[in-house]
Design a protein around this motif. Structure first.
Motif, PDB file in Angstrom:
ATOM      1  N   LEU A   8       0.826  -1.203   0.000  1.00  0.00           N
ATOM      2  CA  LEU A   8       0.000   0.000   0.000  1.00  0.00           C
ATOM      3  C   LEU A   8       0.864   1.260   0.000  1.00  0.00           C
ATOM      4  CD1 LEU A   8      -2.876  -0.983   2.453  1.00  0.00           C
ATOM      5  CD2 LEU A   8      -3.026  -0.669  -0.016  1.00  0.00           C
ATOM      6  N   PHE A 141      -6.089   0.545  -3.400  1.00  0.00           N
ATOM      7  CA  PHE A 141      -6.147   0.054  -2.024  1.00  0.00           C
ATOM      8  C   PHE A 141      -6.546  -1.416  -1.971  1.00  0.00           C
ATOM      9  CE2 PHE A 141      -8.786  -0.639   1.836  1.00  0.00           C
ATOM     10  CZ  PHE A 141      -7.862  -0.324   2.819  1.00  0.00           C
ATOM     11  N   MET A 142      -7.370  -1.878  -2.928  1.00  0.00           N
ATOM     12  CA  MET A 142      -7.968  -3.208  -2.813  1.00  0.00           C
ATOM     13  C   MET A 142      -7.098  -4.346  -3.318  1.00  0.00           C
ATOM     14  SD  MET A 142     -10.675  -2.997  -1.108  1.00  0.00           S
ATOM     15  CE  MET A 142     -10.899  -4.764  -1.250  1.00  0.00           C
ATOM     16  N   PHE A 145      -5.246  -6.692  -0.835  1.00  0.00           N
ATOM     17  CA  PHE A 145      -6.132  -7.492   0.015  1.00  0.00           C
ATOM     18  C   PHE A 145      -6.706  -8.678  -0.754  1.00  0.00           C
ATOM     19  CE2 PHE A 145      -6.091  -3.392   2.179  1.00  0.00           C
ATOM     20  CZ  PHE A 145      -5.890  -3.795   3.492  1.00  0.00           C
ATOM     21  N   GLU A 157      -9.945  -9.725   6.981  1.00  0.00           N
ATOM     22  CA  GLU A 157      -9.215  -8.567   6.461  1.00  0.00           C
ATOM     23  C   GLU A 157      -9.791  -8.104   5.130  1.00  0.00           C
ATOM     24  OE1 GLU A 157      -5.048  -9.339   6.400  1.00  0.00           O
ATOM     25  OE2 GLU A 157      -4.857  -9.345   8.583  1.00  0.00           O
ATOM     26  N   ALA A 161     -11.485  -4.474   4.523  1.00  0.00           N
ATOM     27  CA  ALA A 161     -10.941  -3.645   3.440  1.00  0.00           C
ATOM     28  C   ALA A 161     -12.051  -3.195   2.504  1.00  0.00           C
ATOM     29  CB  ALA A 161      -9.883  -4.425   2.669  1.00  0.00           C
ATOM     30  N   ASN A 165     -13.131   0.583   1.751  1.00  0.00           N
ATOM     31  CA  ASN A 165     -13.091   1.053   0.375  1.00  0.00           C
ATOM     32  C   ASN A 165     -14.415   1.666  -0.068  1.00  0.00           C
ATOM     33  OD1 ASN A 165     -11.852   1.136  -2.404  1.00  0.00           O
ATOM     34  ND2 ASN A 165     -13.548  -0.249  -2.826  1.00  0.00           N
ATOM     35  N   TYR A 322      -7.712   6.666  -2.499  1.00  0.00           N
ATOM     36  CA  TYR A 322      -6.575   6.245  -1.675  1.00  0.00           C
ATOM     37  C   TYR A 322      -5.349   7.113  -1.962  1.00  0.00           C
ATOM     38  CZ  TYR A 322      -3.090   3.349   0.607  1.00  0.00           C
ATOM     39  OH  TYR A 322      -2.074   2.914   1.419  1.00  0.00           O
ATOM     40  N   ILE A 328      -4.753   2.004   6.739  1.00  0.00           N
ATOM     41  CA  ILE A 328      -4.470   0.655   7.194  1.00  0.00           C
ATOM     42  C   ILE A 328      -4.842   0.464   8.663  1.00  0.00           C
ATOM     43  CG2 ILE A 328      -2.088   1.013   7.957  1.00  0.00           C
ATOM     44  CD1 ILE A 328      -3.324  -1.963   5.883  1.00  0.00           C
ATOM     45  N   VAL A 331      -8.081  -1.265   9.359  1.00  0.00           N
ATOM     46  CA  VAL A 331      -8.081  -2.722   9.218  1.00  0.00           C
ATOM     47  C   VAL A 331      -7.568  -3.368  10.489  1.00  0.00           C
ATOM     48  CG1 VAL A 331      -7.227  -4.675   7.879  1.00  0.00           C
ATOM     49  CG2 VAL A 331      -7.696  -2.491   6.733  1.00  0.00           C
TER      50      VAL A 331
END
Length: 369
Positions: A8, A141-142, A145, A157, A161, A165, A322, A328, A331
């Motif tokens: 990230l 961002f995704m 994950f 997680e 996420a 998002n 993002y 983070i 999460v």
């Protein structure tokens, strides 16, 4: 988590959209977009699509959570034409609020559902295709994950996420959008919250002993706060998946109660999609909503198809929310233990809504436009 954090951090300054897609990859994206457009017709089609996906891929916990939250969006939409809110809001305010709810519901689906379909396609092919997310305008961002989930099955997680998002995705496009801030958040929403608890998120399930529908859930007290919305999403997720017995009861309830937008779906003793009061008359509760009497006159709660036409949306605003790696911490931050008791609070809000509507009915409306 260390690997994701590193990825990230790198993604913040990295341009990830590819311009060298193969014809096969282009075809995958086009098919996913076409399916998404078809299912994104209205709240009912979206809500059902989430649940259909979850039944095929129960490892994607977010799909069930999204289904249930989307049901609530539909109930809020039809409330605007139901028993009480038309007496508290002008026609223009009803439409403004509907467009606010509909835009958010539409945006989340058109961003999240392609991710689900790409995962499904990855399963079919036996290899991850998440490098295509950026080409579908999904936040960078995704991708870490999804890749981690593919190799390690990190269900929690991935779910959190996705919660982060989607709430960040609508933050600039809806919540901070001047149009919706002026017409809804700073006026209508403020007024309704001042009168009663309005932002209930209800998670129905069938009580295995009493064989009736029970409600758990939560309330957003500061809807304009992205942090509060994310934290509520995390709490709802924890509540929904914290016990296998109630999770099973929730899934069974969902299977046997197709979403129509009417609150009759979860409480037919209290709500009906046919108006039972005579024209011009106000509904009067004969007892507290939590002490239901089957013979009592029911509250009008129409279906979505009977109240709102499908809305043609303009394309989603471009851009990736993002910008830095600080997200983070959402999460990693644990969710506090939370019972999710909401039935009494929801019943109280119905009573308060009836009182407010009855009071407003004593005075003529100045604006019906």
């Amino acid at each position: 988590m260390k690997v994701i954090k590193k990825q990230l951090k790198k993604a913040v300054s990295q341009r990830t959209v590819r311009d060298d897609l193969t014809p096969e990859e282009e075809n995958i994206i086009q098919i996913i977009r076409a399916i998404t457009r078809k299912q994104n017709q209205n709240n009912v089609t979206r809500t059902q699509a989430y649940f259909d996906f979850y039944q095929e891929h129960p490892e994607i916990h977010w799909a069930l959570l999204a289904h249930l939250v989307s049901r609530n969006a539909g109930w809020n939409m039809t409330d605007l034409k139901g028993e009480y809110l038309p007496k508290l809001l002008s026609r223009k305010e009803q439409t403004d609020f509907f467009l606010f709810l509909e835009r958010g519901n539409w945006l989340i689906f058109q961003d999240a559902y392609p991710q689900l379909l790409l995962y499904e396609e990855s399963k079919k092919r036996g290899r991850p295709l998440f490098h295509l997310l950026s080409s579908m305008e999904v936040s960078k961002f995704m991708e870490p994950f999804w890749n981690q989930f593919w190799t390690e099955s990190t269900k929690e997680e991935l779910t959190i996420a996705l919660i982060i998002n989607e709430q960040q995705y609508i933050e600039g496009r809806v919540i901070q959008n001047k149009q919706y801030k002026d017409t809804v958040l700073n006026t209508i929403m403020f007024r309704l919250q001042d009168l009663f608890e309005f932002n209930h998120i209800l998670l129905p399930y069938t009580d295995s002993v009493q064989k009736n529908t029970k409600l758990i859930g939560g309330t957003v007290h500061h809807f304009s706060s992205v942090k509060d919305r994310i934290n509520l999403g995390k709490r709802l997720y924890s509540l929904l998946f914290s016990g296998q017995n109630r999770l099973t009861q929730t899934i069974e309830w969902t299977k046997s109660h197709p979403h129509t937008g009417s609150r009759k779906d979860f409480w037919p003793q209290l709500f009906n999609n046919v108006k039972e009061t005579a024209p011009g008359q106000m509904h009067e509760l004969q007892s507290t909503p939590c002490s239901l009497k089957h013979e009592a006159q029911r509250i009008y709660s129409p279906t979505l198809s009977a109240t709102w036409k499908d809305w043609n949306h303009i394309d989603a605003e471009s851009g990736d929310w993002y910008k830095n790696k600080k997200m983070i911490h959402f999460v990693k931050k644990p969710v506090k233990n939370w019972g999710g008791e909401i039935q009494e609070s929801y019943c109280k809000s119905i009573e308060e809504m009836e009182i407010a509507a009855s009071t407003k009915a004593l005075f003529p409306k100045k604006d019906e436009s």
